[in-house]
Design a protein around this motif. Sequence first.
Motif, PDB file in Angstrom:
ATOM      1  N   GLY A  50       1.270  -0.958   0.258  1.00 57.35           N
ATOM      2  CA  GLY A  50      -0.298   0.543   0.049  1.00 57.35           C
ATOM      3  C   GLY A  50       0.930   1.491  -0.542  1.00 57.35           C
ATOM      4  N   ALA A  51       0.603   2.179  -0.375  1.00 52.90           N
ATOM      5  CA  ALA A  51       0.549   3.982  -0.028  1.00 52.90           C
ATOM      6  C   ALA A  51       2.307   3.812  -1.069  1.00 52.90           C
ATOM      7  N   VAL A  52       1.784   3.356  -2.500  1.00 50.89           N
ATOM      8  CA  VAL A  52       3.516   3.279  -3.339  1.00 50.89           C
ATOM      9  C   VAL A  52       3.068   5.423  -3.164  1.00 50.89           C
ATOM     10  N   ARG A  53       2.666   5.579  -3.611  1.00 54.91           N
ATOM     11  CA  ARG A  53       3.150   7.532  -3.585  1.00 54.91           C
ATOM     12  C   ARG A  53       3.825   7.817  -2.362  1.00 54.91           C
ATOM     13  N   ALA A  54       3.584   7.217  -0.696  1.00 49.70           N
ATOM     14  CA  ALA A  54       3.862   7.664   0.185  1.00 49.70           C
ATOM     15  C   ALA A  54       5.147   7.163  -0.273  1.00 49.70           C
ATOM     16  N   HIS A  55       5.841   5.555  -0.930  1.00 51.21           N
ATOM     17  CA  HIS A  55       6.892   5.445  -0.726  1.00 51.21           C
ATOM     18  C   HIS A  55       7.451   5.871  -1.600  1.00 51.21           C
ATOM     19  N   LEU A  56       7.164   6.216  -2.955  1.00 50.65           N
ATOM     20  CA  LEU A  56       8.128   7.203  -4.155  1.00 50.65           C
ATOM     21  C   LEU A  56       7.923   8.308  -3.593  1.00 50.65           C
ATOM     22  N   PHE A  57       7.338   8.879  -2.799  1.00 53.48           N
ATOM     23  CA  PHE A  57       7.943  10.516  -2.785  1.00 53.48           C
ATOM     24  C   PHE A  57       8.636  10.217  -1.503  1.00 53.48           C
ATOM     25  N   GLY A  58       9.162   9.580  -0.507  1.00 52.77           N
ATOM     26  CA  GLY A  58      10.273   9.298   0.198  1.00 52.77           C
ATOM     27  C   GLY A  58      11.382   9.150  -0.577  1.00 52.77           C
ATOM     28  N   LEU A  59      11.145   8.050  -1.059  1.00 52.75           N
ATOM     29  CA  LEU A  59      12.353   7.629  -2.551  1.00 52.75           C
ATOM     30  C   LEU A  59      13.224   9.283  -2.604  1.00 52.75           C
ATOM     31  N   LEU A  60      12.053  10.450  -3.210  1.00 55.48           N
ATOM     32  CA  LEU A  60      12.532  10.835  -4.400  1.00 55.48           C
ATOM     33  C   LEU A  60      13.440  12.420  -2.974  1.00 55.48           C
ATOM     34  N   ARG A  61      12.943  12.608  -1.761  1.00 55.67           N
ATOM     35  CA  ARG A  61      13.158  13.345  -1.264  1.00 55.67           C
ATOM     36  C   ARG A  61      14.733  12.251  -0.529  1.00 55.67           C
ATOM     37  N   SER A  62      15.308  11.028  -0.549  1.00 50.73           N
ATOM     38  CA  SER A  62      15.994  10.996  -0.141  1.00 50.73           C
ATOM     39  C   SER A  62      17.035  11.198  -1.190  1.00 50.73           C
ATOM     40  N   VAL A  63      16.964  11.054  -2.609  1.00 52.01           N
ATOM     41  CA  VAL A  63      17.837  11.359  -3.122  1.00 52.01           C
ATOM     42  C   VAL A  63      17.679  12.934  -3.647  1.00 52.01           C
ATOM     43  N   ALA A  64      17.005  13.912  -3.655  1.00 50.66           N
ATOM     44  CA  ALA A  64      16.671  15.558  -3.674  1.00 50.66           C
ATOM     45  C   ALA A  64      17.650  15.966  -2.561  1.00 50.66           C
ATOM     46  N   GLY A  65      17.797  15.104  -1.303  1.00 51.64           N
ATOM     47  CA  GLY A  65      18.732  15.653   0.058  1.00 51.64           C
ATOM     48  C   GLY A  65      19.522  14.984  -0.463  1.00 51.64           C
ATOM     49  N   ALA A  66      20.955  14.296  -1.448  1.00 52.29           N
ATOM     50  CA  ALA A  66      21.601  14.178  -0.721  1.00 52.29           C
ATOM     51  C   ALA A  66      22.521  14.528  -2.181  1.00 52.29           C
ATOM     52  N   PRO A  67      22.847  15.063  -1.582  1.00 51.20           N
ATOM     53  CA  PRO A  67      24.184  16.624  -2.681  1.00 51.20           C
ATOM     54  C   PRO A  67      25.171  15.475  -2.396  1.00 51.20           C
ATOM     55  N   ALA A  68      25.712  16.120  -3.592  1.00 51.25           N
ATOM     56  CA  ALA A  68      27.203  15.068  -3.984  1.00 51.25           C
ATOM     57  C   ALA A  68      28.454  15.328  -2.957  1.00 51.25           C
TER      58      ALA A  68
END
Length: 137
Positions: A50-68
């Motif tokens: 369940g909550a596929v979108r919530a999981h995707l948004f969590g992944l997105l936040r981790s990708v967006a918040g991980a600067p090189a």
Amino acid sequence: MVRRLYAEHGAALLAYATRLSGDRAAAEGIVRETLRRAWTEPAALSEERGAVRAHLFGLLRSVAGAPADPLPMLGAIGTLAPEEREVLNQLYFHGRDVKEAAASLGLPAETVKSRSYQALRRLREALAADVTMEAAG
């Protein structure tokens, strides 16, 4: 699977990534990386979970918040007001949604949204200034 995820959630992910990054091209890269990571862990996206979108948004936040390089981000976070840092801490490090963060902090949800927006805007500005100074130096 990736095409289905993009068809169902791509527009929302792109809009959110654009707000986080302030740059459409960067947002497209963030969404691509988010979907790549989702593809590598298909069990996390099963319908039973369940909550596929919530999981995707969590992944997105981790990708967006991980600067090189984390040092500019740490410096930028240090420029934020303590209440802005705490809101970001609740949302991004504890993984809470706005309602949960508001309850944890004892604040109205609108205050959490406002502080989050202002903090992310300040972070973008501080990081952009750091990049500009680095290019000039």
